[in-house]
Design a protein around this motif. Structure first.
Motif, PDB file in Angstrom:
ATOM      1  N   ALA A 100     -19.971 -21.331  35.547  1.00  0.00           N
ATOM      2  CA  ALA A 100     -21.324 -20.787  35.380  1.00  0.00           C
ATOM      3  C   ALA A 100     -21.274 -19.474  34.611  1.00  0.00           C
ATOM      4  N   LEU A 101     -22.282 -19.274  33.786  1.00  0.00           N
ATOM      5  CA  LEU A 101     -22.458 -18.023  33.038  1.00  0.00           C
ATOM      6  C   LEU A 101     -23.901 -17.580  33.187  1.00  0.00           C
ATOM      7  N   ILE A 102     -24.127 -16.324  33.503  1.00  0.00           N
ATOM      8  CA  ILE A 102     -25.458 -15.727  33.457  1.00  0.00           C
ATOM      9  C   ILE A 102     -25.437 -14.664  32.378  1.00  0.00           C
ATOM     10  N   ASN A 103     -26.320 -14.824  31.409  1.00  0.00           N
ATOM     11  CA  ASN A 103     -26.326 -13.918  30.246  1.00  0.00           C
ATOM     12  C   ASN A 103     -24.931 -13.807  29.636  1.00  0.00           C
ATOM     13  N   ASN A 104     -24.274 -14.987  29.537  1.00  0.00           N
ATOM     14  CA  ASN A 104     -22.948 -15.111  28.912  1.00  0.00           C
ATOM     15  C   ASN A 104     -21.835 -14.389  29.667  1.00  0.00           C
ATOM     16  N   ARG A 105     -22.051 -14.085  30.922  1.00  0.00           N
ATOM     17  CA  ARG A 105     -21.024 -13.441  31.736  1.00  0.00           C
ATOM     18  C   ARG A 105     -20.657 -14.376  32.890  1.00  0.00           C
ATOM     19  N   PRO A 106     -19.368 -14.585  33.139  1.00  0.00           N
ATOM     20  CA  PRO A 106     -18.949 -15.546  34.165  1.00  0.00           C
ATOM     21  C   PRO A 106     -19.332 -15.085  35.567  1.00  0.00           C
ATOM     22  N   VAL A 107     -19.816 -16.033  36.357  1.00  0.00           N
ATOM     23  CA  VAL A 107     -20.170 -15.777  37.752  1.00  0.00           C
ATOM     24  C   VAL A 107     -19.800 -17.003  38.573  1.00  0.00           C
ATOM     25  N   ARG A 108     -19.618 -16.817  39.851  1.00  0.00           N
ATOM     26  CA  ARG A 108     -19.506 -17.935  40.785  1.00  0.00           C
ATOM     27  C   ARG A 108     -20.878 -18.152  41.393  1.00  0.00           C
ATOM     28  N   MET A 109     -21.398 -19.378  41.307  1.00  0.00           N
ATOM     29  CA  MET A 109     -22.741 -19.681  41.791  1.00  0.00           C
ATOM     30  C   MET A 109     -22.701 -20.731  42.885  1.00  0.00           C
ATOM     31  N   ALA A 110     -23.619 -20.603  43.837  1.00  0.00           N
ATOM     32  CA  ALA A 110     -23.767 -21.576  44.916  1.00  0.00           C
ATOM     33  C   ALA A 110     -24.972 -22.466  44.642  1.00  0.00           C
ATOM     34  N   PHE A 111     -25.015 -23.627  45.317  1.00  0.00           N
ATOM     35  CA  PHE A 111     -26.137 -24.560  45.207  1.00  0.00           C
ATOM     36  C   PHE A 111     -26.773 -24.691  46.583  1.00  0.00           C
ATOM     37  N   ASP A 112     -28.067 -24.407  46.665  1.00  0.00           N
ATOM     38  CA  ASP A 112     -28.761 -24.383  47.958  1.00  0.00           C
ATOM     39  C   ASP A 112     -30.032 -25.207  47.866  1.00  0.00           C
ATOM     40  N   THR A 113     -29.988 -26.443  48.389  1.00  0.00           N
ATOM     41  CA  THR A 113     -31.182 -27.285  48.387  1.00  0.00           C
ATOM     42  C   THR A 113     -32.128 -26.950  49.537  1.00  0.00           C
ATOM     43  N   GLY A 114     -31.798 -25.928  50.322  1.00  0.00           N
ATOM     44  CA  GLY A 114     -32.683 -25.509  51.396  1.00  0.00           C
ATOM     45  C   GLY A 114     -33.578 -24.360  51.015  1.00  0.00           C
ATOM     46  N   HIS A 115     -33.536 -23.956  49.752  1.00  0.00           N
ATOM     47  CA  HIS A 115     -34.366 -22.843  49.297  1.00  0.00           C
ATOM     48  C   HIS A 115     -34.975 -23.195  47.957  1.00  0.00           C
ATOM     49  N   ARG A 116     -36.223 -22.843  47.769  1.00  0.00           N
ATOM     50  CA  ARG A 116     -36.899 -23.182  46.518  1.00  0.00           C
ATOM     51  C   ARG A 116     -36.354 -22.385  45.339  1.00  0.00           C
ATOM     52  N   HIS A 117     -36.178 -21.084  45.525  1.00  0.00           N
ATOM     53  CA  HIS A 117     -35.913 -20.200  44.399  1.00  0.00           C
ATOM     54  C   HIS A 117     -34.432 -20.025  44.127  1.00  0.00           C
ATOM     55  N   ASN A 118     -34.111 -19.649  42.894  1.00  0.00           N
ATOM     56  CA  ASN A 118     -32.793 -19.118  42.582  1.00  0.00           C
ATOM     57  C   ASN A 118     -32.736 -17.706  43.143  1.00  0.00           C
ATOM     58  N   LEU A 119     -31.599 -17.345  43.710  1.00  0.00           N
ATOM     59  CA  LEU A 119     -31.466 -16.034  44.358  1.00  0.00           C
ATOM     60  C   LEU A 119     -30.331 -15.239  43.723  1.00  0.00           C
ATOM     61  N   ILE A 120     -30.514 -13.920  43.698  1.00  0.00           N
ATOM     62  CA  ILE A 120     -29.479 -13.024  43.209  1.00  0.00           C
ATOM     63  C   ILE A 120     -29.699 -11.659  43.836  1.00  0.00           C
ATOM     64  N   THR A 121     -28.628 -10.924  44.086  1.00  0.00           N
ATOM     65  CA  THR A 121     -28.782  -9.593  44.683  1.00  0.00           C
ATOM     66  C   THR A 121     -29.268  -8.598  43.633  1.00  0.00           C
TER      67      THR A 121
END
Length: 445
Positions: free
Chosen positions: A167-188
Motif C-alpha cells: 500500500a502507498l498513500i501519497n506515494n509513501r509506503p504504509v501498512r494498511m488494515a481492512f475493516d469491514t465493520g466500519h464504513r469509513h477509511n480511518l487514519i490517525t
C-alpha cells in the motif's frame, strides 16, 4: 446529464410537480396516502441497502414528484437529506450541495437541524472539488493484494487483523488494515499530517473527527485518487490506516483468501447483472448477510475488524461455545463467541477468526452476494441442518405478501422488518436523523 439532475432536483424540492411519469395522473399528486409515501420510501431504503445508488436516486425522485405535498416539513427535510447523501455516495456532490441548500432555504426546521444541514452543505461543497475514489485506469484483469494475518496476544485472548504492506498513500509506503465493520477509511491525526493529507474543509485542521483527502492511494496494482479518510486521535489506539466499506464498495467484487493470504479484486468496473442477492448494507453502511447459528436464522455482521471469533446475542442462542454456523454456503463449528447485545438489525457478528475458518470468502458488492468459497473445516454431525438459506433480498422484498399458510422465507422475515424499522426511525417525531448524518456522515457507530 448535469442539467437533467438539476431539473429533477427542482421538481423534487418544489411543493407541486410540473412534470410526472406517464404512470402518474395529475390527481394522484394530491391524493398520495401515507402508505404510498412509505412504499416509495421503502424502495429508496431498499436500494440503498442493496448498494444500488442509481436505482435509489430514481425512487427518491419519484417520491418527491408524487408525494411532496404529503410530507411534513420535517419529513421533507429528512428525505432530502437521504437523497443528498445518496447523491454524494454516487459522486454527485455538487447536486447534493444544491439539494441541501435548497431545502435549508425553504424549511422551517429547528436551529439544531438547520445547523446540521449547513454542516452537510459545507461538506458536500468541499467534496465537489474532488472526485472521490477515482480509479486511475480501467482494470481488465484480476488484481491481487497480498496480506498477512497480524496477531496480538497482549489481551486476555488472541486477536487478529488483516494487514497489507502493498500500500502507498501519497506515494509513501504504509501498512494498511481492512475493516469491514466500519464504513469509513480511518487514519490517525499524526499519520495524516505526516503523509500530507489535505483537510476536507479548508478552514479546519487535521484533528479527531475531521475528514481529510489523500491525493492517491495504491493497493497492490490498484490506484485511486481523492480518497477520503476520517481522522481519529493518535491516542485512540488505531495502529495503522484502515480501509473501510465505502472504499471496498467502489472496488465492486473482492475475495479474501485466508489460506493463500491475498485479496482478489475482479476486473473493474463490475457490472450488475440482476443475479440473486443475499447480502445488504446495515444502517452504518457495513455488510450484513443471512446465517444459521445453531437452530436460529438471523442476519450477521461481516466484520474483519473484530479480532476474535465474533459476538452473538443471547436472543439467538443460549450457548457461546462450539457453535455450528452456516453462512454463504459454508459451514463451520465456531469454538467460541462472545455473548453480547448486538444492534437491532442483526443477531451476531462474524469476526476475523470465524471468517478464517471458512478458508475463502467472497464479497460481491455489485451483486450483493456473500459466498464461502472453500470451507476449510469439515465437521461431523453437521448434516442434520438443512442447506443454507440462499435467498434473494430483492426478490423477497418486492414479491408481495404470500398466503398465511405458506411458511415465510428468511428473506421475507428479516429484510422487510429491517426496512420497516428504518422507516419508523426516520419519520418518528423528534427523529435526530439529520443531526446524526451531519455529525457522523451516516455512521452511527
Amino acid at each position: 446529464m448535469r442539467i437533467l439532475l438539476f431539473c429533477l432536483l427542482t421538481i423534487s424540492l418544489s411543493l407541486r410537480a410540473t412534470s410526472l411519469p406517464e404512470t402518474i395522473t395529475p390527481d394522484s399528486l394530491h391524493s398520495a396516502t401515507s402508505a404510498t409515501v412509505e412504499r416509495l420510501l421503502s424502495h429508496c431504503i431498499a436500494e440503498i441497502r442493496l448498494n444500488r445508488g442509481e436505482a435509489a436516486l430514481a425512487s427518491f425522485r419519484e417520491l418527491f414528484a408524487t408525494c411532496s405535498d404529503s410530507l411534513t416539513p420535517d419529513e421533507r427535510a429528512t428525505v432530502a437529506t437521504m437523497f443528498a447523501e445518496t447523491l454524494s455516495r454516487e459522486g454527485l456532490n455538487e447536486a447534493a450541495h444544491t439539494t441541501i441548500s435548497h431545502t435549508l432555504e425553504n424549511s422551517g426546521d429547528t436551529p439544531d437541524t438547520a445547523a446540521g444541514m449547513r454542516t452537510l452543505a459545507k461538506r458536500y461543497s468541499s467534496l465537489a472539488g474532488f472526485t472521490p475514489y477515482g480509479i486511475s485506469s480501467d482494470r481488465h484483469l484480476e488484481s491481487h493484494i497480498p496480506f498477512s494475518i497480524v496477531w496480538d496476544n497482549s489481551g486476555t485472548s488472541p486477536s487478529a487483523s488483516i494487514a497489507t504492506d502493498a500500500a502507498l498513500i501519497n506515494n509513501r509506503p504504509v501498512r494498511m488494515a481492512f475493516d469491514t465493520g466500519h464504513r469509513h477509511n480511518l487514519i490517525t491525526d499524526s499519520l495524516a499530517t505526516g503523509l500530507g493529507l489535505k483537510p476536507l474543509l479548508p478552514d479546519t485542521a487535521i484533528c479527531d473527527g475531521a475528514y481529510a483527502i489523500a491525493n492517491s492511494l495504491r493497493l497492490g496494482d490498484i490506484e485511486m485518487h481523492d480518497v477520503p479518510f476520517r481522522i481519529v486521535s493518535s491516542s485512540d489506539g488505531l495502529r495503522k490506516p484502515t480501509v473501510g466499506c465505502d472504499l471496498l464498495c467502489k472496488l465492486g467484487d473482492i475475495s479474501i483468501d485466508f489460506v493463500n493470504t491475498y485479496i482478489t479484486v475482479s476486473p473493474y468496473p463490475a457490472k450488475y447483472s440482476g443475479n440473486q442477492s443475499n447480502m445488504c448494507l446495515s444502517a452504518c453502511m457495513t455488510f450484513l448477510a443471512p446465517a444459521r447459528i445453531g437452530d436460529t436464522e438471523t442476519l450477521v455482521a461481516i466484520d474483519t475488524g473484530h479480532g476474535g471469533y465474533g459476538t452473538v446475542s443471547p436472543s439467538v442462542t443460549a450457548t457461546s461455545t462450539s457453535l455450528p454456523v452456516e453462512a454463504g454456503g459454508g459451514a463451520a463449528i465456531i469454538p467460541e463467541m462472545e455473548t453480547a447485545a448486538t444492534a437491532g438489525e442483526y443477531g451476531a457478528t462474524l469476526g476475523i477468526q470465524a471468517l478464517m475458518m471458512f478458508g475463502k470468502v467472497r464479497l460481491n458488492l455489485t451483486e450483493m452476494q456473500f459466498t464461502c468459497l472453500s470451507p476449510r473445516m469439515t465437521t461431523t454431525g453437521f448434516g442434520a441442518f438443512p442447506p443454507p438459506s440462499n435467498f434473494d433480498f430483492r426478490k423477497e422484498f418486492y414479491a408481495g405478501s404470500k398466503p398465511a399458510k405458506e411458511k415465510e422465507s428468511l428473506g421475507e422475515r428479516l429484510f422487510p422488518a429491517l426496512i420497516g424499522g428504518a422507516i419508523e426511525s426516520l419519520i418518528a417525531p423528534g427523529s435526530n436523523y439529520i443531526e446524526n448524518v451531519a455529525n457522523l456522515m451516516f455512521d452511527y457507530e
